[in-house]
Design a protein around this motif. Structure first.
Motif, PDB file in Angstrom:
ATOM      1  N   VAL A   1     -23.323   3.978  36.651  1.00 14.34           N
ATOM      2  CA  VAL A   1     -23.016   3.325  37.919  1.00 14.34           C
ATOM      3  C   VAL A   1     -23.213   4.289  39.076  1.00 14.34           C
ATOM      4  N   GLY A   2     -24.098   3.914  39.997  1.00 17.43           N
ATOM      5  CA  GLY A   2     -24.303   4.673  41.218  1.00 17.43           C
ATOM      6  C   GLY A   2     -23.543   4.070  42.376  1.00 17.43           C
ATOM      7  N   ASP A   3     -23.798   4.558  43.577  1.00 18.16           N
ATOM      8  CA  ASP A   3     -23.082   4.056  44.753  1.00 18.16           C
ATOM      9  C   ASP A   3     -23.413   2.601  45.051  1.00 18.16           C
ATOM     10  N   THR A   4     -24.683   2.256  44.917  1.00 19.65           N
ATOM     11  CA  THR A   4     -25.103   0.909  45.302  1.00 19.65           C
ATOM     12  C   THR A   4     -25.777   0.128  44.190  1.00 19.65           C
ATOM     13  N   SER A   5     -26.097   0.780  43.073  1.00 18.64           N
ATOM     14  CA  SER A   5     -26.794   0.094  41.991  1.00 18.64           C
ATOM     15  C   SER A   5     -26.472   0.743  40.655  1.00 18.64           C
ATOM     16  N   VAL A   6     -27.007   0.149  39.606  1.00 19.22           N
ATOM     17  CA  VAL A   6     -26.703   0.555  38.225  1.00 19.22           C
ATOM     18  C   VAL A   6     -27.998   0.924  37.509  1.00 19.22           C
ATOM     19  N   LEU A   7     -27.916   1.954  36.674  1.00 17.75           N
ATOM     20  CA  LEU A   7     -29.032   2.343  35.819  1.00 17.75           C
ATOM     21  C   LEU A   7     -28.667   2.038  34.375  1.00 17.75           C
ATOM     22  N   LEU A   8     -29.563   1.359  33.667  1.00 19.41           N
ATOM     23  CA  LEU A   8     -29.388   1.130  32.239  1.00 19.41           C
ATOM     24  C   LEU A   8     -30.267   2.108  31.465  1.00 19.41           C
TER      25      LEU A   8
END
Length: 242
Positions: free
Chosen positions: A58-65
């Motif tokens: 989880v980043g500040d504004t989006s998510v990485l899978l």
């Protein structure tokens, strides 16, 4: 006696068939470290549900899978979990190698407009296996920089496959080793159909050199741990390499 044996075998075959037909995998998500969750999907292996790990970062504004679940159903469950629980868009999905436990949900990701990130070698191998990945193809090593999130994708050498990559999260000092790294529960090297057993030990040692500050290690299957998983993988290779 002959008829009894036949009846037993038929009953056993029916039992495995019924289990396969009723098996309905359900995705699990477990918290790992700050901003990181492990998504766990399942497939039957030897008649028993077997887990496969990926990451939600989880980043500040989006998510990485990191990697898709092991089938389309659980991949859809993953996308919905992120939408319901994290409430941030998924920016990318990194694919660490071409096998189905990493790529089976590629069509779900593409349907939701989630760009896949993969090496050119993974793209070629996936296509040979009937899965045409669409997204961002890179040479071998690259860095994804998102708001509040950095992920380094690294090819340390051949091992489990010719294209196996790892993902380093510097903020958490977490290495996603994927199927290159074995869990403590593992007693064999698992699927070695596409493996380079001779190169694998050198590849694992490369991880020691590359990530001296390593704190956590998440393998492709079963329980995660720390740097001891790298040593365990080397020990297994000694036992199972001719």
């Amino acid at each position: 006696m002959h008829n009894v044996l036949i009846s037993f075998l038929l009953l056993l075959a029916y039992s495995f068939s019924a289990q396969a037909q009723t098996f309905q995998p359900e995705l699990e998500v477990q918290p790992h470290s700050k901003g990181v969750f492990v998504h766990i999907s399942y497939q039957l292996y030897g008649g028993t549900p077997f887990p496969s790990n990926g990451l939600i970062v989880v980043g500040d504004t989006s998510v990485l899978l990191i990697d898709t679940p092991w089938d389309s159903l659980q991949s859809e469950q993953l996308v919905q979990w992120v939408a319901n629980e994290i409430k941030k868009p998924i920016g990318y999905c990194v694919v660490t190698h071409s096998h189905a436990d990493r790529t089976a949900g590629y069509q779900v990701m593409q349907r939701h407009g989630i760009p896949l990130v993969f090496s050119q070698e993974t793209a070629a191998l996936s296509q040979a296996q009937g899965r045409r990945l669409q997204g961002i193809a890179h040479e071998r090593d690259t860095t994804l920089a998102m708001a509040g999130l950095n992920a380094e994708i690294f090819f340390p050498g051949r091992g489990h496959t010719a294209d196996n990559q790892v993902v380093w999260l510097p903020a958490q000092q977490l290495l996603f080793g994927g199927c290159l790294v074995k869990s403590k529960e593992a007693t064999s090297m698992g699927n070695v159909a596409d493996a380079d057993l001779a190169a694998w030990p050198t590849t694992i040692r490369q991880l020691y050199t590359k990530y001296p500050r390593l704190r956590y290690v998440v393998p492709g299957h079963q329980q995660w741990g720390d740097i001891q998983l790298l040593m365990h993988t080397l020990e297994l290779l000694k036992k199972h390499t001719p």
